[in-house]
Scaffold this active site. Structure first.
Site, mmCIF file in Angstrom:
data_model
loop_
_atom_site.group_PDB
_atom_site.id
_atom_site.type_symbol
_atom_site.label_atom_id
_atom_site.label_comp_id
_atom_site.label_asym_id
_atom_site.label_seq_id
_atom_site.Cartn_x
_atom_site.Cartn_y
_atom_site.Cartn_z
ATOM 1 N N THR A 87 6.641 5.208 -4.495
ATOM 2 C CA THR A 87 5.833 6.018 -3.569
ATOM 3 C C THR A 87 6.185 5.653 -2.120
ATOM 4 O O THR A 87 6.650 4.541 -1.838
ATOM 5 C CB THR A 87 4.323 5.823 -3.815
ATOM 6 O OG1 THR A 87 3.964 4.468 -3.505
ATOM 7 C CG2 THR A 87 3.949 6.162 -5.248
ATOM 8 N N GLY A 88 5.998 6.634 -1.231
ATOM 9 C CA GLY A 88 6.323 6.409 0.187
ATOM 10 C C GLY A 88 7.775 6.026 0.357
ATOM 11 O O GLY A 88 8.100 5.087 1.086
ATOM 12 N N SER A 89 8.673 6.769 -0.311
ATOM 13 C CA SER A 89 10.086 6.353 -0.312
ATOM 14 C C SER A 89 10.969 7.237 0.556
ATOM 15 O O SER A 89 12.177 7.195 0.431
ATOM 16 C CB SER A 89 10.615 6.290 -1.744
ATOM 17 O OG SER A 89 10.199 7.402 -2.497
ATOM 18 N N THR A 90 10.348 8.024 1.453
ATOM 19 C CA THR A 90 11.175 8.816 2.374
ATOM 20 C C THR A 90 11.609 7.990 3.579
ATOM 21 O O THR A 90 12.435 8.421 4.371
ATOM 22 C CB THR A 90 10.420 10.076 2.853
ATOM 23 O OG1 THR A 90 9.180 9.668 3.426
ATOM 24 C CG2 THR A 90 10.174 11.042 1.711
ATOM 25 N N GLY A 94 11.452 3.608 5.476
ATOM 26 C CA GLY A 94 11.008 2.213 5.451
ATOM 27 C C GLY A 94 11.359 1.450 4.181
ATOM 28 O O GLY A 94 12.412 1.667 3.561
ATOM 29 N N ILE A 95 10.477 0.538 3.799
ATOM 30 C CA ILE A 95 10.697 -0.345 2.655
ATOM 31 C C ILE A 95 10.871 0.467 1.363
ATOM 32 O O ILE A 95 11.720 0.157 0.524
ATOM 33 C CB ILE A 95 9.514 -1.341 2.524
ATOM 34 C CG1 ILE A 95 9.515 -2.321 3.712
ATOM 35 C CG2 ILE A 95 9.564 -2.090 1.195
ATOM 36 C CD1 ILE A 95 8.245 -3.183 3.829
ATOM 37 N N GLY A 96 10.087 1.524 1.210
ATOM 38 C CA GLY A 96 10.162 2.359 0.003
ATOM 39 C C GLY A 96 11.531 2.998 -0.144
ATOM 40 O O GLY A 96 12.091 3.063 -1.246
ATOM 41 N N SER A 139 0.988 -7.314 1.084
ATOM 42 C CA SER A 139 1.431 -7.840 2.386
ATOM 43 C C SER A 139 0.947 -9.273 2.548
ATOM 44 O O SER A 139 -0.056 -9.660 1.927
ATOM 45 C CB SER A 139 0.822 -6.990 3.502
ATOM 46 O OG SER A 139 1.027 -7.597 4.760
ATOM 47 N N TYR A 183 -7.096 -2.963 6.985
ATOM 48 C CA TYR A 183 -5.772 -3.010 6.355
ATOM 49 C C TYR A 183 -5.664 -4.260 5.480
ATOM 50 O O TYR A 183 -5.276 -4.184 4.314
ATOM 51 C CB TYR A 183 -4.687 -3.016 7.433
ATOM 52 C CG TYR A 183 -3.278 -3.227 6.916
ATOM 53 C CD1 TYR A 183 -2.619 -2.214 6.239
ATOM 54 C CD2 TYR A 183 -2.609 -4.443 7.103
ATOM 55 C CE1 TYR A 183 -1.324 -2.395 5.764
ATOM 56 C CE2 TYR A 183 -1.316 -4.628 6.646
ATOM 57 C CZ TYR A 183 -0.675 -3.608 5.975
ATOM 58 O OH TYR A 183 0.602 -3.796 5.498
HETATM 59 P P1 NAD Z 1 6.763 3.057 6.856
HETATM 60 O O1 NAD Z 1 5.675 3.650 7.692
HETATM 61 O O2 NAD Z 1 8.064 2.729 7.499
HETATM 62 O O3 NAD Z 1 7.028 3.966 5.597
HETATM 63 C C1 NAD Z 1 5.943 4.364 4.826
HETATM 64 C C2 NAD Z 1 6.371 5.447 3.881
HETATM 65 O O4 NAD Z 1 5.192 5.879 3.204
HETATM 66 C C3 NAD Z 1 6.943 6.650 4.598
HETATM 67 O O5 NAD Z 1 7.986 7.162 3.790
HETATM 68 C C4 NAD Z 1 5.771 7.619 4.645
HETATM 69 O O6 NAD Z 1 6.166 8.969 4.649
HETATM 70 C C5 NAD Z 1 5.031 7.267 3.365
HETATM 71 N N1 NAD Z 1 3.619 7.579 3.399
HETATM 72 C C6 NAD Z 1 2.705 7.221 4.340
HETATM 73 N N2 NAD Z 1 1.502 7.729 4.041
HETATM 74 C C7 NAD Z 1 1.666 8.414 2.882
HETATM 75 C C8 NAD Z 1 0.807 9.182 2.071
HETATM 76 N N3 NAD Z 1 -0.468 9.381 2.415
HETATM 77 N N4 NAD Z 1 1.300 9.751 0.956
HETATM 78 C C9 NAD Z 1 2.606 9.596 0.611
HETATM 79 N N5 NAD Z 1 3.474 8.879 1.346
HETATM 80 C C10 NAD Z 1 3.008 8.319 2.465
HETATM 81 O O7 NAD Z 1 6.081 1.792 6.184
HETATM 82 P P2 NAD Z 1 6.687 0.382 5.723
HETATM 83 O O8 NAD Z 1 6.571 -0.548 6.873
HETATM 84 O O9 NAD Z 1 7.987 0.581 5.060
HETATM 85 O O10 NAD Z 1 5.570 -0.063 4.671
HETATM 86 C C11 NAD Z 1 5.677 0.185 3.283
HETATM 87 C C12 NAD Z 1 4.676 -0.688 2.562
HETATM 88 O O11 NAD Z 1 4.939 -2.062 2.856
HETATM 89 C C13 NAD Z 1 3.224 -0.435 2.977
HETATM 90 O O12 NAD Z 1 2.388 -0.501 1.851
HETATM 91 C C14 NAD Z 1 2.930 -1.581 3.935
HETATM 92 O O13 NAD Z 1 1.566 -1.912 3.962
HETATM 93 C C15 NAD Z 1 3.777 -2.689 3.314
HETATM 94 N N6 NAD Z 1 4.113 -3.742 4.279
HETATM 95 C C16 NAD Z 1 4.884 -3.476 5.390
HETATM 96 C C17 NAD Z 1 5.167 -4.512 6.281
HETATM 97 C C18 NAD Z 1 6.009 -4.301 7.517
HETATM 98 O O14 NAD Z 1 6.019 -5.181 8.401
HETATM 99 N N7 NAD Z 1 6.748 -3.224 7.635
HETATM 100 C C19 NAD Z 1 4.661 -5.794 6.051
HETATM 101 C C20 NAD Z 1 3.892 -6.019 4.925
HETATM 102 C C21 NAD Z 1 3.624 -4.978 4.048
#
Ligand code: NAD
Length: 265
Positions: free
Chosen positions: A13-16, A18-20, A141, A154
């Site tokens: 999920t959320g794989s468009t 970032g980390i996903g 996290s 959060y």
């Molecule tokens: P990001 O904002 O770069 O990417 C998030 C992705 O989720 C995007 O593809 C976005 O389109 C999608 N998304 C957001 N809301 C959504 C929704 N309602 N329905 C479907 N898709 C949705 O985020 P990231 O930094 O890659 O974070 C990814 C996960 O890692 C999150 O759960 C975040 O809490 C966790 N995390 C991130 C960090 C960090 O520093 N980046 C640190 C700890 C944990």
């Protein structure tokens, strides 16, 4: 070490972005067919086109759906009725003082960060159990352990994810299905990069690498890495725990936090 995911079907999920996105790319390079989720068909299509260019022979399917509510989870389930690997990565973050966080904010964070994964795990996990193999991963996290005072809501959702993962792991004891949470620390994802660029106040091409180091020095001084992690470094841990090689790891909270959390283990 067996990291081969050929023949496995993964939902990230959320794989468009970032980390996903990085996790989807890594799982696909290990051979899995990966379902890509984001809020809109356009974003999903764009991500799949980019992933196909980056992973030679990679197989992807689109599973759009807004995980801020049950309808989005149902849309994903309709697009991909069954899976061997579920990575609950989608999540939102937003600094806000405690006294300004409304009931609506609390509910939005709980729906998007916790219930989204609960809904999908409730659907996919019993099918994994029936087949005797599966991987469920919640991307929590370090904020689930060190509650950030600038966004308590959060942090609470990230602690909740760890609890759900542990409870579900104990629910599927001895079935060949593992359930874990992965705890990234500060990671230079798309979302964090956007956030930092905004903080740079419209400067063209802000030096995100330097801003990341400054952030770690000023706000996460316990980091042993001294910099932000890359999305690829976090994806490596996610891919490992999804692989056959990780068969003896379940119910764990796996840190990829650069040592920010000052605790043993
Ligand atoms: P990001 O904002 O770069 O990417 C998030 C992705 O989720 C995007 O593809 C976005 O389109 C999608 N998304 C957001 N809301 C959504 C929704 N309602 N329905 C479907 N898709 C949705 O985020 P990231 O930094 O890659 O974070 C990814 C996960 O890692 C999150 O759960 C975040 O809490 C966790 N995390 C991130 C960090 C960090 O520093 N980046 C640190 C700890 C944990």
């Amino acid at each position: 070490m067996d990291l081969n995911l050929k023949g496995r079907r993964a939902v990230v999920t959320g794989s468009t972005g970032g980390i996903g996105y990085a996790a989807a790319r890594e799982l696909a390079s290990l051979g899995a067919t990966v379902a890509i989720n984001g809020r809109t068909q356009t974003r999903v299509d764009a991500a799949i086109a980019k992933l196909k260019g980056e992973v030679k022979g990679g197989t992807f399917v689109g599973a759009p759906g807004d995980l801020g509510g049950a309808d989005g989870a149902n849309a994903i389930i309709r697009a991909v009725p069954d899976a061997d690997i579920l990575v609950n990565n989608a999540g939102i973050f937003e600094p806000k003082p405690f006294f300004d966080i409304s009931d609506e904010d609390w509910m939005r964070f709980f729906e998007t960060n916790v219930l989204s994964g609960v809904r999908l795990a409730r659907h996919y996990t019993p099918k994994m159990v029936k087949r005797g193999w599966g991987r469920v991963v919640f991307i929590s996290s370090e904020s689930g352990l060190h509650i950030p005072v600038e966004m308590i809501h959060y942090g609470v959702t990230k602690t909740a994810q760890i609890a759900v993962a542990r409870g579900l792991a104990e629910t599927v004891t001895g079935t060949g299905v593992t359930v874990n949470s992965v705890l990234p620390g500060p990671t230079m994802s798309e979302g964090v990069g956007d956030f930092m660029s905004k903080m740079a106040g419209g400067v063209a091409n802000p030096d995100l690498e330097k801003m990341g180091r400054d952030f770690i020095r000023d706000h996460r001084p316990t980091s042993l890495l001294g910099r932000m992690a890359t999305i690829e470094e976090v994806a490596n841990m996610i891919a490992y725990v999804c692989s056959p090689a990780a068969s003896a790891t379940s119910g764990a909270a796996l840190r990829v936090d650069g040592g920010v959390v000052r605790a043993i283990p």
